[in-house]
Design an enzyme around this catalytic site. Structure first.
Site, PDB file in Angstrom:
ATOM      1  N   LYS B 184      32.245  68.938  37.568  1.00 35.68           N
ATOM      2  CA  LYS B 184      31.761  68.400  36.307  1.00 35.68           C
ATOM      3  C   LYS B 184      32.032  66.904  36.334  1.00 35.68           C
ATOM      4  O   LYS B 184      32.914  66.422  37.041  1.00 35.68           O
ATOM      5  CB  LYS B 184      32.464  69.012  35.106  1.00 35.68           C
ATOM      6  CG  LYS B 184      33.843  68.434  34.819  1.00 35.68           C
ATOM      7  CD  LYS B 184      34.243  68.574  33.369  1.00 35.68           C
ATOM      8  CE  LYS B 184      33.435  67.673  32.464  1.00 35.68           C
ATOM      9  NZ  LYS B 184      33.850  66.265  32.481  1.00 35.68           N
ATOM     10  N   THR B 195      35.573  62.628  32.537  1.00 35.59           N
ATOM     11  CA  THR B 195      36.450  63.149  33.578  1.00 35.59           C
ATOM     12  C   THR B 195      35.625  63.757  34.697  1.00 35.59           C
ATOM     13  O   THR B 195      34.617  64.398  34.456  1.00 35.59           O
ATOM     14  CB  THR B 195      37.370  64.230  32.998  1.00 35.59           C
ATOM     15  OG1 THR B 195      38.280  63.616  32.112  1.00 35.59           O
ATOM     16  CG2 THR B 195      38.148  64.939  34.093  1.00 35.59           C
TER      17      THR B 195
END
Lengths: 408, 408
Positions: B184, B195
């Site tokens: 991700k 992040t």
């Protein structure tokens, strides 16, 4: 920026307020509109001169010419500027063109060639249309006047929204001395980069060696502490000229009034630097980041610049979002020593982090504060006694619009 | 990214394709919607493990817990992930919470505590609602299955627009080995930072010391060469797990099939890194910057990252503006040695600069090229033989919109 009783700000003052300076501007055809694109500051006498130049490896041709001029005897009597064309990445022809501009200005104003500086801002990689430039220079003397500062400022502007100029008055050994400055920056040169040009004039009597040292030191904490988008131009330059016509006894760092002169000089530089940041492309507000409690100046400056340069912090300020997580993340990635247990962060007087832990704060008050035109971010590392301040602006839709535009 | 005959890409492959891995996800209540926010990858056996972690000084609590787990015997059997809350800047309570998650997952899956890793992404500075998290973990075993990769991927996504997953197959000593990955990144965690989390699974038999070395080296040229906005998160982490169930003889750098394994592993990492860059916040295209002809790897990487990180270059790509002046200015400010006379720049196959001088090019062709979904910028310094590639995305109105949004 503290205004002390060491000097007085003159709201009507310009770069021609210091004794001996005149200025002017005209349209020679580099800009597509009829706005001025050629300007000059001229001094009645050869002035003590100092300069600071971009650190970009691809330094534009005019910077070398100005450096060469000052290198001869540390003086300048005129500084020529053109906008609309940066004369950068233009090879040997570009160098010849910059020298030809110097020669033409020297002839037009009857001053020595090595007393002329040249500065340019605008498109990169295109040769100057020299016939237009040279006939403009020939016409310049008729346009130069004691109240020509506005015309000069128009000639250095591009998409800057406001003119940037200031002037202070102070006393050195009983004599009145002026320090004034003008700058351009952060407005996009269609199609290229945001060049910063700064011009500081003073009638103080000061040797160029002291002027250069002062300019270096002041630049480190003013012009070098602003960022609009982190991109350093090929053409950035600040030039200072001291006519000496105030008649004061020569200023040295040992002189009792040196501190006052330095404070006034610093005020002018900081005023211009903040004006450039506030007028950043698409900006709606000025952001001021102060890092205190650092172990070293280097650390304080590096962290302040990392925070002010963070796209996430800049976007949050545009959105009036009290997003301290982005601030602490920027502090943490600056590559400087930090104690992860002792960080204090506040927005204006609203404390959001204490001892590295979130503090409940009034979100409405924070929103109201962040919607203002000045956002002051304080980061106290609580590790030492050094501090530094950096200035920038928010990241907005208009920044993208301005910079995504086709060059054509 | 070269696909060689050393490995085969498996379009239907997932992180549970390598033998021994299962995965799953569910909604435990960290996200306001009903989207999954808790997930896990589980291995049938303790897997050889390796990890790389953010360099941000403010490292979130889960990273320390995962590092501590791997430190015991170099193995992991499960990696837990939650989205919606980063468990960063949460002090001692945050550390306790991360350890409690590890304990709960170990109990739920019947594995050793030190064989569980924990990863988190989301809001910074808020404590996890532990009752929700712990009851979610209790429920997780019933959700874990051999084809649970999609569920796991949903649990790690935030505003990511697409799932990022890939898998390759290759042969080691006559045995079929798989390497797969999921990631991700770059989607904005409301309200905090982008992040990056990466998970790599393989059924290869390889000792963790070799796996760690491979992961370090590959990360340097893949995950560490992407930038969306230059901000490094407190939570970035990549974890690799090798089940050994392919039954190959143990892989070492001396093994004849090491090169094939390394190539497959690198393909997976580079695929994920590029997918993260392409899915950058508000991005409309992937930008790939290759710097060739550098004197050192360090210089090539630093210059590539400076160009890919330039807001001006990114805006120009959004606007399909063939503005090479911004590229060369970024090259010049990277703080690396450059020869200002020898730089060659091309956009796709369109040469715009040769020997540091502009080349006339077909503007229509350049516009058409830059309007595409992939922009490849080549900078050849013509100084040496080192090269490096970095990936990023354009800077768009949507980036500002996403990041200026109020947290509330």
């Amino acid at each position: 920026m503290k205004v002390t009783d060491q000097f007085t700000v003159m709201p009507e003052g310009t770069i021609t307020t210091p004794a001996g300076f005149r200025a002017g501007g005209l349209h020679c055809g580099l800009k597509k509109t009829t706005r001025y694109d050629l300007g000059i500051i001229v001094c009645d006498v050869p002035a003590q001169a100092a300069g600071v130049y971009t650190l970009n490896a691809f330094q534009a041709a005019p910077l070398g010419v100005t450096q060469a001029s000052i290198a001869v005897d540390g003086k300048l009597q005129a500084v020529l500027v053109n906008s609309g064309n940066a004369n950068a990445c233009t090879g040997k022809q570009g160098e010849e063109d910059a020298r030809a501009m110097r020669t033409a200005a020297a002839k037009a104003f009857g001053v020595a060639e090595h007393h002329v500086g040249v500065t340019s801002t605008g498109v990169i990689g295109e040769l100057l249309p020299m016939p237009k430039v040279l006939s403009g220079i020939e016409e310049l003397p008729s346009q130069v006047k004691a109240d020509g500062a506005e015309d000069f400022c128009q000639a250095i502007l591009t998409t800057d929204l406001v003119q940037k100029m200031t002037c202070v008055r102070l006393t050195v050994g009983g004599k009145t001395v002026h320090v004034a400055g003008a700058a351009k920056g952060s407005g996009m040169i269609h199609p290229n980069m945001a060049t910063m040009l700064g011009f500081i004039t003073t009638d103080a009597n000061i040797a160029n060696v002291h002027l250069q040292k002062l300019l270096n030191g002041v630049t480190d904490t003013t012009f070098n502490m602003i960022t609009v988008d982190g991109d350093t131009s090929t053409n950035d330059m600040v030039v200072a000229m001291a006519s000496g016509l105030a008649g004061n006894e020569s200023l040295t760092p040992e002189h009792p009034d040196w501190a006052a002169f330095e404070a006034g000089f610093r005020y002018v530089a900081e005023y211009l630097a903040k004006a450039i940041a506030r007028d950043g492309e698409g900006a709606t507000k000025l952001i001021e980041v102060t890092v205190a409690g650092a172990e070293s100046q280097e650390a304080a400056r590096a962290i302040a610049k990392t925070v002010i340069g963070s796209s996430l912090v800049k976007s949050a300020c545009f959105g009036a979002d009290a997003n301290w997580g982005r601030i602490i993340a920027a502090v943490g990635r600056a590559g400087q020593p930090v104690n992860t247990e002792t960080v204090h962060i506040q927005l204006g007087d609203i404390v959001v982090l204490e001892q590295s832990r979130p503090v409940k704060f009034d979100e409405d008050r924070a929103l109201a504060y962040l919607k203002g035109e000045l956002v002051q971010i304080l980061v106290n590392l609580n590790m030492g006694n050094e501090s530094a301040t950096a200035w920038g602006c928010d990241l907005t839709y208009d920044y993208v619009r301005i910079n995504a535009a086709y060059r054509t």
